[in-house]
Scaffold this motif. Structure first.
Motif, PDB file in Angstrom:
ATOM      1  N   THR A 324      19.386 -57.819  33.461  1.00 46.11           N
ATOM      2  CA  THR A 324      20.474 -57.259  33.590  1.00 46.11           C
ATOM      3  C   THR A 324      21.447 -58.544  34.302  1.00 46.11           C
ATOM      4  OG1 THR A 324      19.713 -55.207  34.354  1.00 46.11           O
ATOM      5  CG2 THR A 324      21.883 -55.926  34.891  1.00 46.11           C
ATOM      6  N   ALA A 339      26.523 -53.293  29.155  1.00 43.63           N
ATOM      7  CA  ALA A 339      25.941 -52.144  29.232  1.00 43.63           C
ATOM      8  C   ALA A 339      25.517 -51.788  27.647  1.00 43.63           C
ATOM      9  CB  ALA A 339      27.140 -51.012  29.633  1.00 43.63           C
ATOM     10  N   LEU A 344      22.529 -49.467  28.078  1.00 38.43           N
ATOM     11  CA  LEU A 344      22.681 -48.546  29.199  1.00 38.43           C
ATOM     12  C   LEU A 344      24.270 -48.012  29.501  1.00 38.43           C
ATOM     13  CD1 LEU A 344      20.904 -51.000  31.643  1.00 38.43           C
ATOM     14  CD2 LEU A 344      19.813 -48.797  30.838  1.00 38.43           C
ATOM     15  N   HIS A 345      24.258 -47.043  30.476  1.00 41.78           N
ATOM     16  CA  HIS A 345      25.366 -46.417  30.822  1.00 41.78           C
ATOM     17  C   HIS A 345      26.111 -47.560  31.683  1.00 41.78           C
ATOM     18  CE1 HIS A 345      28.705 -44.282  32.563  1.00 41.78           C
ATOM     19  NE2 HIS A 345      28.661 -43.328  31.488  1.00 41.78           N
ATOM     20  N   ASN A 347      27.582 -47.195  34.509  1.00 40.73           N
ATOM     21  CA  ASN A 347      27.415 -46.945  35.603  1.00 40.73           C
ATOM     22  C   ASN A 347      26.090 -47.373  36.125  1.00 40.73           C
ATOM     23  OD1 ASN A 347      29.605 -45.929  36.465  1.00 40.73           O
ATOM     24  ND2 ASN A 347      29.133 -43.808  35.906  1.00 40.73           N
ATOM     25  N   SER A 348      24.847 -47.364  35.156  1.00 42.71           N
ATOM     26  CA  SER A 348      23.716 -48.123  35.346  1.00 42.71           C
ATOM     27  C   SER A 348      23.788 -49.438  35.682  1.00 42.71           C
ATOM     28  CB  SER A 348      22.780 -47.645  34.435  1.00 42.71           C
ATOM     29  OG  SER A 348      22.693 -46.310  34.119  1.00 42.71           O
ATOM     30  N   TYR A 351      25.140 -50.122  39.290  1.00 39.23           N
ATOM     31  CA  TYR A 351      24.082 -49.694  40.294  1.00 39.23           C
ATOM     32  C   TYR A 351      23.151 -51.049  40.258  1.00 39.23           C
ATOM     33  CZ  TYR A 351      19.985 -47.842  42.294  1.00 39.23           C
ATOM     34  OH  TYR A 351      18.825 -47.698  43.104  1.00 39.23           O
ATOM     35  N   ARG A 352      22.689 -51.479  39.133  1.00 44.42           N
ATOM     36  CA  ARG A 352      21.688 -52.629  39.176  1.00 44.42           C
ATOM     37  C   ARG A 352      22.369 -53.866  39.785  1.00 44.42           C
ATOM     38  NH1 ARG A 352      18.182 -52.804  33.344  1.00 44.42           N
ATOM     39  NH2 ARG A 352      17.327 -50.698  33.495  1.00 44.42           N
TER      40      ARG A 352
END
Length: 399
Positions: A324, A339, A344-345, A347-348, A351-352
């Motif tokens: 990431t 993303a 990925l979304h 928001n994911s 978060y990462r």
């Protein structure tokens, strides 16, 4: 023909050969003395010398088929009567062909063919010894220059440089090549490169690995700083790591040029090591490296690695976080593109990124921390995605 006559013929053919081109001159003498055409072709199909209008295509095919059972033969093509003799020339097996017209009164006897083959074998050994001396001289000159000379002493070296094909006082650059295949760095390979450079009129100093370098199997090269010389090098070392120094005018700068090429080589090796498909990076030039890449090549590698480990070690157990971070940097710190690249979304991804900041103690909004991460991850950034590959092709290639 008796033995004294053979010895006399051998001496007559081999006497006072021109050191610059002994093989071709000897073949010219054979053709003139016996009234025949001559072809000398290696078992790889390379024509080493030829005199007369022989059909070379079938002869090259024949040379590629010779084996341990093939020694001598007499064949014909059209009006040509061909005497073939297999000889060992330096490190390669060759086919010597002597041809006469069927309507020509000249006749070649087997003992004459044997004497000619012996003379050509001796000329090959002489030519090989000359090439070895030239390689040794190049290596000695390169070692002297690598130790450093004062500018006031350059006039002692430029005549030697000119003898190796360099234009007097022309800018030059140092190149280091590390072939993937060890066979490409053998003495025979270097001798072939010397011959080819002479044919292409390219100035060349070349030597096996110098003491300075940390790369096993490296070849050190000095050439004029011209596009033709660089193109020649890239063609000859297409399957090797190749790095160039900046251009320099004075021979006193050879140690600095070596240091530049070697530091760039360390970066090229890191890029290759991080490449998933063992991809060989495009040739790198010290002068054209972007600032970040230049800093990575100039810094002490051990200290850079240790400092990088201090920051990035927390990501060892979470490879998805490392991926990431790399993708985020490659996408210009743009979360939606990151993303999309990772499927990925958004928001994911956020978060990462927050986890990365906590684990590594960095702030991804800080220009200094971003610069540090880019420096630490540069080889991976270069290799692991299309953005890195595009940068390698467009920004770092030698023009």
């Amino acid at each position: 023909m008796d033995a004294p006559r053979i010895d006399s013929l051998f001496a007559q053919l081999f006497h006072s050969l021109d050191e610059a081109a002994p093989m071709q001159q000897l073949c010219n003498r054979v053709a003139q003395h016996f009234g025949c055409a001559v072809a000398l072709i290696s078992d790889s199909g390379e024509v080493l010398a030829t005199v007369g209008a022989l059909p070379l295509s079938p002869l090259r095919s024949h040379a590629k088929r010779i084996d341990d059972t093939t020694q001598e033969a007499i064949t014909s093509i059209g009006l040509w009567q061909l005497h073939h003799r297999v000889i060992e020339l330096a490190t390669q097996r060759c086919l010597l062909t002597l041809a006469t017209h069927r309507n020509d009164p000249a006749v070649l006897h087997l003992d004459q063919v044997a004497a000619i083959a012996a003379a050509i074998t001796a000329a090959g050994a002489f030519e090989r010894a000359q090439a070895h001396r030239s390689l040794n001289m190049m290596a000695q000159v390169l070692r002297d220059l690598a130790r450093g000379i004062d500018r006031s002493h350059e006039h002692h070296y430029w005549p030697r440089m000119e003898s190796f094909g360099f234009p007097a006082h022309h800018p030059f650059q140092v190149t280091i090549a590390v072939p993937r295949n060890s066979q490409h760095a053998t003495t025979a390979r270097l001798l072939h490169l010397i011959d080819d450079a002479a044919e292409q009129r390219i100035g060349l100093l070349i030597s096996h690995q110098l003491v300075r370098t940390t790369a096993a199997g490296a070849v050190h090269i000095v050439t004029p700083a011209t596009s033709s010389a660089r193109g020649w090098l890239h063609a000859k070392f297409s399957d090797a790591l190749v790095t160039h120094s900046s251009e320099f005018q004075f021979l006193e700068d050879i140690p600095r040029a070596l240091h530049e090429a070697e530091s760039t080589l360390k970066l090229a090796q890191q890029i290759r090591d991080y490449s998933a498909d063992d991809h060989v990076p495009a040739p790198l030039g010290y002068a054209s490296l972007p600032l970040t890449a230049w800093a990575a090549s100039a810094l002490p590698q051990r200290e850079l690695f240790e400092r990088s480990r201090t920051v990035l070690a927390p990501l060892d157990e979470t490879p998805q976080l490392r991926e990431t971070l790399l993708t985020y940097l490659q996408c210009g710190m743009h979360i939606p593109r990151t993303a999309q690249a990772l499927f990925l979304h958004a928001n994911s991804v956020r978060y990462r990124l927050e986890r990365i900041q906590r684990l590594c103690g960095v702030d991804l909004q800080s220009a200094i921390d971003l610069a540090n991460l880019t420096l630490m991850l540069l080889p991976e950034l270069w290799c692991c995605c299309e953005v890195g590959r595009k940068a390698a092709k467009t920004q770092f290639l030698i023009p």
